[in-house]
Design an enzyme around this catalytic site. Structure first.
Site, PDB file in Angstrom:
ATOM      1  N   ASP A 152      53.293  44.868  49.390  1.00 12.35           N
ATOM      2  CA  ASP A 152      52.721  43.973  48.094  1.00 12.35           C
ATOM      3  C   ASP A 152      51.980  45.351  47.227  1.00 12.35           C
ATOM      4  OD1 ASP A 152      51.016  43.058  46.000  1.00 12.35           O
ATOM      5  OD2 ASP A 152      50.348  40.952  47.665  1.00 12.35           O
TER       6      ASP A 152
ATOM      7  N   PHE B 115      46.223  37.330  52.624  1.00 14.54           N
ATOM      8  CA  PHE B 115      46.644  36.891  50.803  1.00 14.54           C
ATOM      9  C   PHE B 115      46.759  35.606  50.165  1.00 14.54           C
ATOM     10  CE2 PHE B 115      46.274  37.161  46.071  1.00 14.54           C
ATOM     11  CZ  PHE B 115      45.276  36.819  46.476  1.00 14.54           C
ATOM     12  N   THR B 116      45.720  35.156  49.483  1.00 12.56           N
ATOM     13  CA  THR B 116      46.027  33.402  49.429  1.00 12.56           C
ATOM     14  C   THR B 116      46.849  33.084  49.293  1.00 12.56           C
ATOM     15  OG1 THR B 116      44.645  34.353  47.391  1.00 12.56           O
ATOM     16  CG2 THR B 116      43.214  33.348  48.930  1.00 12.56           C
TER      17      THR B 116
ATOM     18  N   ARG C 297      35.094  34.679  47.692  1.00 15.63           N
ATOM     19  CA  ARG C 297      36.137  35.436  49.148  1.00 15.63           C
ATOM     20  C   ARG C 297      35.415  35.290  50.594  1.00 15.63           C
ATOM     21  NH1 ARG C 297      40.790  36.185  46.179  1.00 15.63           N
ATOM     22  NH2 ARG C 297      40.489  33.697  46.514  1.00 15.63           N
TER      23      ARG C 297
ATOM     24  N   LYS D   1      48.192  43.466  37.196  1.00 16.48           N
ATOM     25  CA  LYS D   1      46.829  44.337  37.703  1.00 16.48           C
ATOM     26  C   LYS D   1      46.263  45.765  37.348  1.00 16.48           C
ATOM     27  CE  LYS D   1      46.448  40.729  40.683  1.00 16.48           C
ATOM     28  NZ  LYS D   1      46.744  39.251  40.519  1.00 16.48           N
TER      29      LYS D   1
ATOM     30  N   PHE E 118      40.369  27.301  46.760  1.00 11.26           N
ATOM     31  CA  PHE E 118      39.212  27.723  46.342  1.00 11.26           C
ATOM     32  C   PHE E 118      39.335  27.249  45.063  1.00 11.26           C
ATOM     33  CE2 PHE E 118      41.645  31.107  44.384  1.00 11.26           C
ATOM     34  CZ  PHE E 118      42.640  31.358  45.501  1.00 11.26           C
TER      35      PHE E 118
ATOM     36  N   TYR F 225      68.146  35.514  25.288  1.00 10.79           N
ATOM     37  CA  TYR F 225      68.207  34.603  26.272  1.00 10.79           C
ATOM     38  C   TYR F 225      68.664  35.780  27.760  1.00 10.79           C
ATOM     39  CZ  TYR F 225      68.389  31.250  29.491  1.00 10.79           C
ATOM     40  OH  TYR F 225      68.163  30.196  30.960  1.00 10.79           O
TER      41      TYR F 225
HETATM   42  N1  PM9 Z   1      45.489  38.487  42.329  1.00 13.48           N
HETATM   43  C1  PM9 Z   1      43.016  37.668  42.012  1.00 13.48           C
HETATM   44  O1  PM9 Z   1      41.822  38.075  41.309  1.00 13.48           O
HETATM   45  C2  PM9 Z   1      44.574  36.665  41.005  1.00 13.48           C
HETATM   46  C3  PM9 Z   1      44.537  35.405  41.887  1.00 13.48           C
HETATM   47  S1  PM9 Z   1      43.541  34.945  43.565  1.00 13.48           S
HETATM   48  C4  PM9 Z   1      42.783  34.877  42.776  1.00 13.48           C
HETATM   49  O2  PM9 Z   1      42.704  39.601  43.061  1.00 13.48           O
HETATM   50  C5  PM9 Z   1      47.456  40.222  45.399  1.00 13.48           C
HETATM   51  C6  PM9 Z   1      46.813  41.074  46.129  1.00 13.48           C
HETATM   52  C7  PM9 Z   1      46.372  39.435  44.306  1.00 13.48           C
HETATM   53  C8  PM9 Z   1      47.756  38.824  43.602  1.00 13.48           C
HETATM   54  C9  PM9 Z   1      46.645  37.997  42.570  1.00 13.48           C
HETATM   55  C10 PM9 Z   1      49.227  38.690  43.867  1.00 13.48           C
HETATM   56  C11 PM9 Z   1      49.159  37.131  43.012  1.00 13.48           C
HETATM   57  C12 PM9 Z   1      49.498  38.684  44.908  1.00 13.48           C
HETATM   58  N2  PM9 Z   1      48.661  39.839  45.281  1.00 13.48           N
HETATM   59  O3  PM9 Z   1      48.314  36.451  40.313  1.00 13.48           O
HETATM   60  O4  PM9 Z   1      50.057  34.749  41.310  1.00 13.48           O
HETATM   61  O5  PM9 Z   1      45.561  40.230  44.361  1.00 13.48           O
HETATM   62  O6  PM9 Z   1      50.210  37.318  39.266  1.00 13.48           O
HETATM   63  O7  PM9 Z   1      49.504  37.698  41.749  1.00 13.48           O
HETATM   64  C13 PM9 Z   1      44.479  37.579  42.231  1.00 13.48           C
HETATM   65  P1  PM9 Z   1      49.712  36.175  40.348  1.00 13.48           P
END
Ligand code: PM9
Length: 460
Positions: free
Chosen positions: A218, A127-128, A385, A261, A452, A75
């Site tokens: 980011d 970014f979303t 997108r 990623k 979306f 933990y």
């Molecule tokens: N990106 C992508 O498919 C997954 C979810 S949104 C459709 O591109 C950036 C630049 C991203 C991103 C996620 C996140 C969030 C932050 N910044 O999905 O929460 O491309 O790990 O990261 C997606 P998490």
């Protein structure tokens, strides 16, 4: 055989395979209708080639899988956390690290820690999830990316750059005390995976620091950005990805990262920062929202996989293959005259749905329709997108209408071969041949946040 170019191939060989399921057009027509014409609502078992995202869909290496067996599931004080911390410090060049379950966990923490109600947060295109967390913390996002980023056909080597005049204009308008930080995305996902130059991040740093504004990176796809700098920016061609990455991050005060990623893992993220007071706040908050500060919602094995993935992401052969594979698909489509965002970015090829479906107005969601049609055509899953992803203005409630109305064909790392990409290109080209038959969509269900992901549509 006469080669038109020097051949290149995957810098790995395949040890485990996962069978793919082929489906019929009739089956796919039923499934996409059942899914409200939203590719996020399809079951993956109904998908042939899955280019929805490169997030968490990567193939881990044997080195990463071996590390999973060394998960220290304590933990508190897991040794995998200390290894992750060490590698973030070494490769990303930040002092303090807080693990989170994924990128948006990190965005949540930094937004809550730094943004006050009424603040403004500039960034090089939204970014979303990032913007959503900034808004939930009481901030207003302001786009300060260069104008060219909003034009799919303008070719620039660093189309993700911040426009310093726009940034300065915002400071003059609202006052620096209302801007807790600027977010710099590298590469810029919504612009088509476009990079930021070293010169630009340095200028952003200088301008921001003149006014006591932090720069938060980011760094989700920053390794791809480092590769573009190496290839395109004067003075960097002989520098290693590792050195470029350290220098790039040195012009920023902290970073949020989705480990799903660049880092090749299926889950995980972190927030890193240099300021000890902000670190204290982040470390305090993480126990409320994610888990103890030495696991942040992750298993020890996940942190080990991330720490090992960081070592792999900076290897020249890995990042070079990654970006070249994306370029390969882009080149096939460009040669066939398909309208795509140019130059091709680091993680995906983006179809220009405005040009692809010229006869459909943006209010009929052309990119959403195109993603659905591509799935019906071939079983290839992609992602909208455009206007659906852009959501609504938080003040007026009106739909945001972005200039870019795109469909993203995202390439997971180390998962598909060139043959898969040939099939994808062929499918897009076939669809383009009968594009005038396409019909638009109307939205029949709209969730309040990040619509979306779960919105539903019907054919007009
Ligand atoms: N990106 C992508 O498919 C997954 C979810 S949104 C459709 O591109 C950036 C630049 C991203 C991103 C996620 C996140 C969030 C932050 N910044 O999905 O929460 O491309 O790990 O990261 C997606 P998490």
């Amino acid at each position: 055989m006469a080669f038109t170019r020097k051949p290149w191939a995957e810098p790995y060989k395949i040890k485990v395979v996962e069978p793919l399921k082929m489906t019929t057009r009739e089956h796919r027509e039923v499934k996409i209708k059942e899914s409200g014409y939203n590719t996020f609502l399809l079951r993956s078992e109904d998908v042939y080639i899955d280019l929805l995202t490169d997030s968490g869909t990567n193939a881990m290496s044997d080195y990463q899988w071996a590390g999973m067996m060394l998960g220290d599931e304590a933990y508190a004080g897991s040794k995998n956390f200390y290894f992750l911390e060490e590698n973030v410090q070494k490769y990303y060049n930040y002092k303090y690290v807080v693990p989170t379950h994924q990128g948006r966990g990190a965005e949540h923490l930094i937004s809550q820690a730094l943004i006050k109600k009424g603040d403004y947060v500039p960034g090089n295109m939204y970014f979303t999830t990032t913007r959503q967390h900034q808004e939930l913390a009481g901030g207003t996002f302001v786009d300060v990316i260069i104008d060219e980023a909003h034009n799919p056909s303008v070719e620039l080597p660093f189309k993700g750059n911040v426009d310093l005049n726009k940034f300065q204009a915002l400071i003059d308008k609202v006052g620096a005390e209302k801007i807790p930080y600027i977010t710099v995305g590298a590469t810029v996902n919504m612009a088509g995976g476009q990079p930021v130059s070293m010169a630009n991040i340095k200028d952003v740093h200088d301008l921001a620091h003149k006014y006591n504004i932090r720069v938060i990176l980011d760094a989700t796809r920053v390794t791809e950005n480092a590769y573009f700098i190496q290839q395109r920016e004067e003075g960097y061609k002989d520098k290693s990805i590792e050195a470029i990455l350290r220098e790039f991050c040195s012009y920023t005060d902290g970073a949020t990262v989705s480990g799903k990623k660049d880092v090749y893992t299926n889950i995980g993220g972190f927030v890193a920062i240099n300021d000890p007071d902000v670190f204290d706040e982040l470390r305090n908050m993480v126990v409320v929202y994610e888990g103890l500060h030495t696991y942040g919602g992750l298993a020890g094995r996940d942190m080990e996989a991330m720490a090992r993935g960081i070592e792999e992401m900076v290897k020249q052969e890995n990042i070079e293959f990654r970006v070249k594979q994306v370029q390969y698909l882009g080149d096939l489509l460009i040669e066939a005259g398909i309208p795509i965002v140019q130059p091709v970015g680091g993680h995906a090829v983006f179809l220009d749905a405005r040009k692809f479906y010229e006869h459909l107005p943006q209010t009929q969601y052309p990119a959403q329709a195109l993603a659905a049609d591509l799935y019906i055509e071939s079983g290839v899953r992609s992602m909208e997108r455009g206007i659906v992803s852009a959501g609504r203005n938080k003040e007026t409630g009106e739909e945001n209408k972005p200039r870019l109305e795109l469909v993203r064909l995202t390439i997971p790392r180390r998962v598909y071969t060139q043959s898969h990409l040939d099939v994808v290109a062929y499918s897009v080209i076939e669809l383009y041949k009968h594009r005038e038959k396409a019909t638009g969509l109307k939205m029949v269900y709209e969730p309040a946040y990040l619509r979306f992901f779960q919105a539903r549509f019907e054919r007009l």
